[in-house]
Design a protein around this motif. Structure first.
Motif, PDB file in Angstrom:
ATOM      1  N   LYS A 266     -14.982  56.549 -10.916  1.00 36.37           N
ATOM      2  CA  LYS A 266     -16.106  56.914 -11.780  1.00 36.37           C
ATOM      3  C   LYS A 266     -15.753  58.179 -12.558  1.00 36.37           C
ATOM      4  N   GLN A 267     -15.240  59.157 -11.848  1.00 33.10           N
ATOM      5  CA  GLN A 267     -14.749  60.384 -12.483  1.00 33.10           C
ATOM      6  C   GLN A 267     -13.230  60.365 -12.335  1.00 33.10           C
ATOM      7  N   PRO A 268     -12.501  60.267 -13.448  1.00 41.49           N
ATOM      8  CA  PRO A 268     -11.038  60.169 -13.364  1.00 41.49           C
ATOM      9  C   PRO A 268     -10.418  61.313 -12.566  1.00 41.49           C
ATOM     10  N   PHE A 269      -9.358  60.997 -11.845  1.00 40.00           N
ATOM     11  CA  PHE A 269      -8.695  61.988 -10.998  1.00 40.00           C
ATOM     12  C   PHE A 269      -8.124  63.140 -11.809  1.00 40.00           C
ATOM     13  N   ILE A 270      -7.713  62.861 -13.026  1.00 38.03           N
ATOM     14  CA  ILE A 270      -7.100  63.880 -13.868  1.00 38.03           C
ATOM     15  C   ILE A 270      -8.087  64.994 -14.230  1.00 38.03           C
ATOM     16  N   ILE A 271      -9.398  64.701 -14.122  1.00 38.00           N
ATOM     17  CA  ILE A 271     -10.400  65.743 -14.391  1.00 38.00           C
ATOM     18  C   ILE A 271     -11.158  66.131 -13.120  1.00 38.00           C
ATOM     19  N   GLY A 272     -10.519  65.916 -11.984  1.00 38.90           N
ATOM     20  CA  GLY A 272     -11.088  66.388 -10.723  1.00 38.90           C
ATOM     21  C   GLY A 272     -11.830  65.362  -9.899  1.00 38.90           C
ATOM     22  N   GLY A 273     -11.777  64.097 -10.290  1.00 38.24           N
ATOM     23  CA  GLY A 273     -12.424  63.058  -9.488  1.00 38.24           C
ATOM     24  C   GLY A 273     -11.841  63.017  -8.086  1.00 38.24           C
TER      25      GLY A 273
ATOM     26  N   LYS B  38      -8.914  44.138 -17.230  1.00 37.60           N
ATOM     27  CA  LYS B  38      -8.501  44.486 -18.588  1.00 37.60           C
ATOM     28  C   LYS B  38      -9.205  45.738 -19.096  1.00 37.60           C
ATOM     29  N   LYS B  39     -10.495  45.867 -18.799  1.00 41.79           N
ATOM     30  CA  LYS B  39     -11.236  47.068 -19.222  1.00 41.79           C
ATOM     31  C   LYS B  39     -10.730  48.298 -18.484  1.00 41.79           C
ATOM     32  N   ASN B  40     -10.341  48.126 -17.224  1.00 43.79           N
ATOM     33  CA  ASN B  40      -9.806  49.231 -16.444  1.00 43.79           C
ATOM     34  C   ASN B  40      -8.488  49.738 -17.044  1.00 43.79           C
ATOM     35  N   ILE B  41      -7.626  48.805 -17.440  1.00 43.88           N
ATOM     36  CA  ILE B  41      -6.355  49.181 -18.064  1.00 43.88           C
ATOM     37  C   ILE B  41      -6.615  49.910 -19.380  1.00 43.88           C
ATOM     38  N   TYR B  42      -7.524  49.383 -20.196  1.00 43.57           N
ATOM     39  CA  TYR B  42      -7.849  50.008 -21.482  1.00 43.57           C
ATOM     40  C   TYR B  42      -8.405  51.416 -21.279  1.00 43.57           C
ATOM     41  N   TYR B  43      -9.330  51.558 -20.335  1.00 41.52           N
ATOM     42  CA  TYR B  43      -9.960  52.845 -20.016  1.00 41.52           C
ATOM     43  C   TYR B  43      -8.909  53.869 -19.590  1.00 41.52           C
ATOM     44  N   ASN B  44      -8.059  53.491 -18.638  1.00 39.38           N
ATOM     45  CA  ASN B  44      -7.039  54.415 -18.144  1.00 39.38           C
ATOM     46  C   ASN B  44      -6.006  54.749 -19.206  1.00 39.38           C
ATOM     47  N   SER B  45      -5.634  53.771 -20.026  1.00 43.44           N
ATOM     48  CA  SER B  45      -4.644  54.051 -21.064  1.00 43.44           C
ATOM     49  C   SER B  45      -5.232  54.941 -22.154  1.00 43.44           C
ATOM     50  N   SER B  46      -6.521  54.815 -22.423  1.00 45.82           N
ATOM     51  CA  SER B  46      -7.182  55.679 -23.395  1.00 45.82           C
ATOM     52  C   SER B  46      -7.111  57.140 -22.949  1.00 45.82           C
ATOM     53  N   ILE B  47      -7.374  57.381 -21.677  1.00 51.52           N
ATOM     54  CA  ILE B  47      -7.292  58.743 -21.135  1.00 51.52           C
ATOM     55  C   ILE B  47      -5.848  59.230 -21.156  1.00 51.52           C
ATOM     56  N   ALA B  48      -4.916  58.380 -20.741  1.00 51.85           N
ATOM     57  CA  ALA B  48      -3.500  58.765 -20.701  1.00 51.85           C
ATOM     58  C   ALA B  48      -2.987  59.171 -22.077  1.00 51.85           C
ATOM     59  N   LYS B  49      -3.393  58.426 -23.112  1.00 51.38           N
ATOM     60  CA  LYS B  49      -2.962  58.759 -24.473  1.00 51.38           C
ATOM     61  C   LYS B  49      -3.503  60.120 -24.915  1.00 51.38           C
ATOM     62  N   GLN B  50      -4.696  60.466 -24.448  1.00 49.63           N
ATOM     63  CA  GLN B  50      -5.318  61.723 -24.855  1.00 49.63           C
ATOM     64  C   GLN B  50      -4.708  62.947 -24.162  1.00 49.63           C
ATOM     65  N   VAL B  51      -4.136  62.764 -22.983  1.00 49.14           N
ATOM     66  CA  VAL B  51      -3.590  63.909 -22.244  1.00 49.14           C
ATOM     67  C   VAL B  51      -2.065  63.958 -22.262  1.00 49.14           C
ATOM     68  N   TYR B  52      -1.444  62.969 -22.885  1.00 53.41           N
ATOM     69  CA  TYR B  52       0.015  62.916 -22.948  1.00 53.41           C
ATOM     70  C   TYR B  52       0.559  64.170 -23.620  1.00 53.41           C
ATOM     71  N   ASN B  53       1.513  64.790 -22.981  1.00 58.79           N
ATOM     72  CA  ASN B  53       2.190  66.002 -23.477  1.00 58.79           C
ATOM     73  C   ASN B  53       1.301  67.233 -23.574  1.00 58.79           C
ATOM     74  N   VAL B  54       0.129  67.216 -22.978  1.00 55.21           N
ATOM     75  CA  VAL B  54      -0.721  68.403 -22.946  1.00 55.21           C
ATOM     76  C   VAL B  54      -0.258  69.247 -21.756  1.00 55.21           C
ATOM     77  N   PRO B  55       0.021  70.537 -21.978  1.00 52.09           N
ATOM     78  CA  PRO B  55       0.496  71.383 -20.885  1.00 52.09           C
ATOM     79  C   PRO B  55      -0.536  71.499 -19.755  1.00 52.09           C
ATOM     80  N   ASP B  56      -0.060  71.601 -18.525  1.00 54.92           N
ATOM     81  CA  ASP B  56      -0.953  71.807 -17.379  1.00 54.92           C
ATOM     82  C   ASP B  56      -1.813  73.034 -17.618  1.00 54.92           C
TER      83      ASP B  56
END
Length: 76
Positions: free
Chosen positions: A24-31, A44-62
């Protein structure tokens, strides 16, 4: 106790072909890694949802502040 052990036989019956457990709350934001943070979602929606988040955080520094945009169509 691991998540696999926490899942009851009844919960396992709900996890059918084409469905996946999604956070419900992605792990990358503290889920949290517990059953309260999971629900069943179409594969299919799960893959789309997770890939959407991955594209937004790709190469963003910790530690960098970001704004993750999730459209209604990404959720259900």
């Amino acid at each position: 106790m691991t998540l696999a052990i926490e899942l009851s036989k009844e919960d396992n019956k709900l996890l059918t072909e084409g469905k996946r457990l999604s956070a419900k709350q992605p792990f990358i934001i503290g889920g949290e890694y517990n059953l309260n943070n999971f629900y069943l979602k179409d594969f299919k929606k799960n893959i789309y949802y997770n890939s959407s988040i991955a594209k937004q955080v790709y190469n963003v520094p910790d530690g960098a502040k970001i704004k993750i945009v999730i459209k209604d169509s990404d959720i259900d």
